[in-house]
Design an enzyme around this catalytic site. Structure first.
Site, PDB file in Angstrom:
ATOM      1  CG  PHE A 194      53.056  55.761  48.326  1.00  0.00           C
ATOM      2  CD1 PHE A 194      52.389  56.512  47.371  1.00  0.00           C
ATOM      3  CD2 PHE A 194      53.953  54.788  47.903  1.00  0.00           C
ATOM      4  CE1 PHE A 194      52.590  56.293  46.017  1.00  0.00           C
ATOM      5  CE2 PHE A 194      54.175  54.566  46.542  1.00  0.00           C
ATOM      6  CZ  PHE A 194      53.490  55.324  45.603  1.00  0.00           C
ATOM      7  CD  GLN A 195      52.152  51.826  45.449  1.00  0.00           C
ATOM      8  OE1 GLN A 195      52.956  51.000  45.868  1.00  0.00           O
ATOM      9  NE2 GLN A 195      52.013  52.082  44.158  1.00  0.00           N
ATOM     10  CD  GLU A 200      49.268  44.865  39.478  1.00  0.00           C
ATOM     11  OE1 GLU A 200      50.226  45.498  39.980  1.00  0.00           O
ATOM     12  OE2 GLU A 200      48.504  45.336  38.587  1.00  0.00           O
ATOM     13  CE  LYS A 217      60.260  47.861  52.087  1.00  0.00           C
ATOM     14  NZ  LYS A 217      60.432  47.072  50.857  1.00  0.00           N
ATOM     15  CG  MET A 277      24.856  37.845  26.272  1.00  0.00           C
ATOM     16  SD  MET A 277      23.935  36.553  25.397  1.00  0.00           S
ATOM     17  CE  MET A 277      25.121  35.209  25.466  1.00  0.00           C
TER      18      MET A 277
END
Length: 566
Positions: free
Chosen positions: A122-123, A60, A172, A474
């Site tokens: 969940f999630q 993602e 959802k 760096m």
């Protein structure tokens, strides 16, 4: 939010309304990754696959950087989509990257059903709460009747004024609910109309009195499509121009009035001109610490005239003698007619001499990073798209690659996101169907190399040049200069064979070891169809110079280091 009257529309699921609104807004590509709580919207993407293309990435974060690169390369709003929980939180770094660099982006996330919110489902994650500090605005849609107007508002906010990312979180059950949908035309980008006032006239007076003027162009000039206005203004009044890193490309690199980049690793010529100018006209820049250094000593002899569209930026870091609020293009057109600035001939010659006297030096090691960049520039057209990650390679690119067109350099300036480059290159290649050169370091590349699979399966012409010194260059440079050479956790000891890695992903791998081979290897990379990875073995003793130490001013610039690093 006032509910939309959809009685005249045809009934659609919320998921289809999301996709219809994307099509409405002219979106042709969406980047993302599916999951259980966004599956309905991905189903809608499948139904409308003839009108909108979904680009499946490996992660993602890569999808969000791709949407960001898509937006930077085109000026249009990028779109990314993910599921809830880890899918949504994986977007956060990409959203913050876009936020810091004022990139128009709309992120659509799924979430658990409304009845499950707040129950540690969940999630489940409160992604609107998580992203509040790094979005221009965000929404959670709890009624399907609000979905279309919210999507439209998200696009309007993302692109208006100072652009930025907007997140729309859709539970959802809202995606599954049915509601009448009525199409609507996208609202035009709103920048507001600039009307000169007393502050604008004061700014014009300050600039007209200048004898040693200097213009500093920031990313806002590119965001507002004001590069032609800047060039016309500078040419008419014979004004030397410097740019921030985000402003690179607003003036052609070889333009006689262009002096180079300002900042910690900017041009020594610009640093000296900054200390000597009597008026600094800063357009579309926020004076970050990498630009201003010590704000109390920044442009110490100059009266600063600040032009910005965001009120919050005025006098936030440095004090301005005058300021103008407004769109960069509109303000530059006003100033072009309102000022009568006449720089001293000696100042014009001084700036020209500074630019000639402080050219960036090549290293004496077997493979010089700047020579690689010159080789890439010589093998490609002037409007070549170039993406970078973050580190030494980024600064060498900003210093030595001749960026001559706006929206052709894609780099994470404000957040400094390692791992940004490959995703951004994917977005730019998808948007333009052109080859894209990615300049990266081995440290940064290891953070996003999984997206090579995205490049290969989508047949993208992305040419990856890994500046491989086997250290975090760096950070190591800072350890050398400021931390008594305590090389803590900066030696990578990575056994990665980039040629074999490229082959494993289905790409082409090449190796570059010495300066004499640069032209041949670079040309082969661009002549080879598809994705190519070039392992460029540079030395760990390469430094990025010049450098202004942190917290110091342009007067403290380091232009050479005699002692070789160990």
């Amino acid at each position: 939010m006032e509910k939309q009257d959809n009685r005249c529309g045809r009934p659609l699921r919320g998921a289809e309304i999301i996709v219809q609104c994307l099509i409405e807004q002219g979106v042709r590509h969406v980047f993302g990754y599916p999951g259980g709580y966004i599956i309905d919207t991905f189903d809608a993407l499948w139904l409308y696959r003839d009108k909108i293309t979904h680009v499946l990435t490996a992660h993602e974060q890569g999808a969000c950087h791709a949407a960001d690169g898509y937006a930077r390369a085109t000026g249009r709003t990028g779109v990314v989509m993910s599921t809830s929980g880890p899918g949504a939180t994986n977007l956060v770094t990409g959203i913050a990257t876009a936020y810091m660099d004022s990139v128009p982006l709309v992120a659509v996330t799924g979430n658990v059903p409304l009845a499950s919110l707040g129950r540690d489902s969940f999630q489940e994650v409160d992604i609107t709460g998580v992203t509040m500090p790094v979005t221009k605005h965000n929404f959670i849609v709890k009624d399907v009747r609000d979905l279309a107007p919210t999507m439209r508002e998200a696009f309007a906010i993302a692109a208006s004024g100072r652009p930025g990312p907007v997140l729309v979180d859709v539970p959802k059950n809202v995606q599954q609910a049915v509601c009448p949908y009525t199409p609507a035309a996208p609202a035009p980008r709103s920048v507001g109309h600039f009307t000169p006032d007393a502050r604008a006239r004061k700014a014009a007076d300050v600039l007209s009195a200048a004898k040693r003027p200097l213009v500093l162009a920031g990313g806002g000039v590119i965001r507002s499509d004001a590069c032609d206005d800047l060039r016309a203004f500078a040419e008419r009044h014979r004004l030397p121009v410097a740019s921030t890193m985000m402003g690179l490309g607003c003036m052609p690199a070889d333009h006689p009035l262009y002096m180079g980049m300002i900042g910690m690793h900017g041009s020594a010529a610009v640093a000296k001109a900054l200390n000597e100018c009597d008026v600094l006209l800063a357009v579309g820049t926020r004076f970050s610490d990498r630009v201003a250094g010590n704000p109390q000593k920044f442009a110490a002899q100059a009266s600063i005239v600040h032009v910005d569209i965001d009120t919050a930026e005025i006098d936030k870091v440095v004090h301005s003698a005058a300021h103008i609020m407004g769109d960069a293009g509109q303000v530059l057109r006003y100033l072009d007619n309102a000022v009568t600035v006449s720089p001293d001939a000696a100042w014009t010659e001084r700036c020209r001499a500074l630019k000639n006297d402080f050219a960036y030096a090549f290293s004496s090691l077997p493979l010089c990073p700047r020579k690689i960049l010159h080789g890439i520039a010589a093998a490609t057209p002037a409007d070549k798209l170039v993406a970078t990650d973050v580190g030494q390679h980024q600064m060498w690119t900003a210093q030595s690659y001749p960026v001559s067109h706006p929206r052709t350099l894609l780099t994470s300036g404000g957040l400094g996101t390692m791992g940004y480059g490959l995703g951004a290159a994917i977005g730019a290649a998808t948007a333009t169907d052109k080859p894209v050169a990615l300049i990266t370091g081995d440290g940064s590349f290891h953070m996003n190399l999984n997206e090579l699979s995205t490049c290969v399966k989508n047949k993208l012409n992305v040419k990856v040049f890994v500046f491989n010194n086997n250290v975090l260059g760096m950070v190591r440079q800072w350890q050398t200069l400021f931390y008594q050479k305590h090389y803590s956790a900066t030696t990578l000891n990575s056994p990665t064979d980039y040629v074999l890695l490229a082959k494993a992903f289905g790409a082409t791998g090449l190796s570059l070891r010495k300066n004499e081979d640069i032209n041949a290897v670079v040309q082969k990379a661009f002549d080879t169809e598809g994705t190519v990875v070039v392992d460029c073995r540079i030395g760990q003793d390469e430094f990025v110079l010049p450098m202004i130490p942190p917290g110091k001013s342009a007067a403290d610039i380091i232009t050479a280091i005699e002692e070789k690093t160990e």
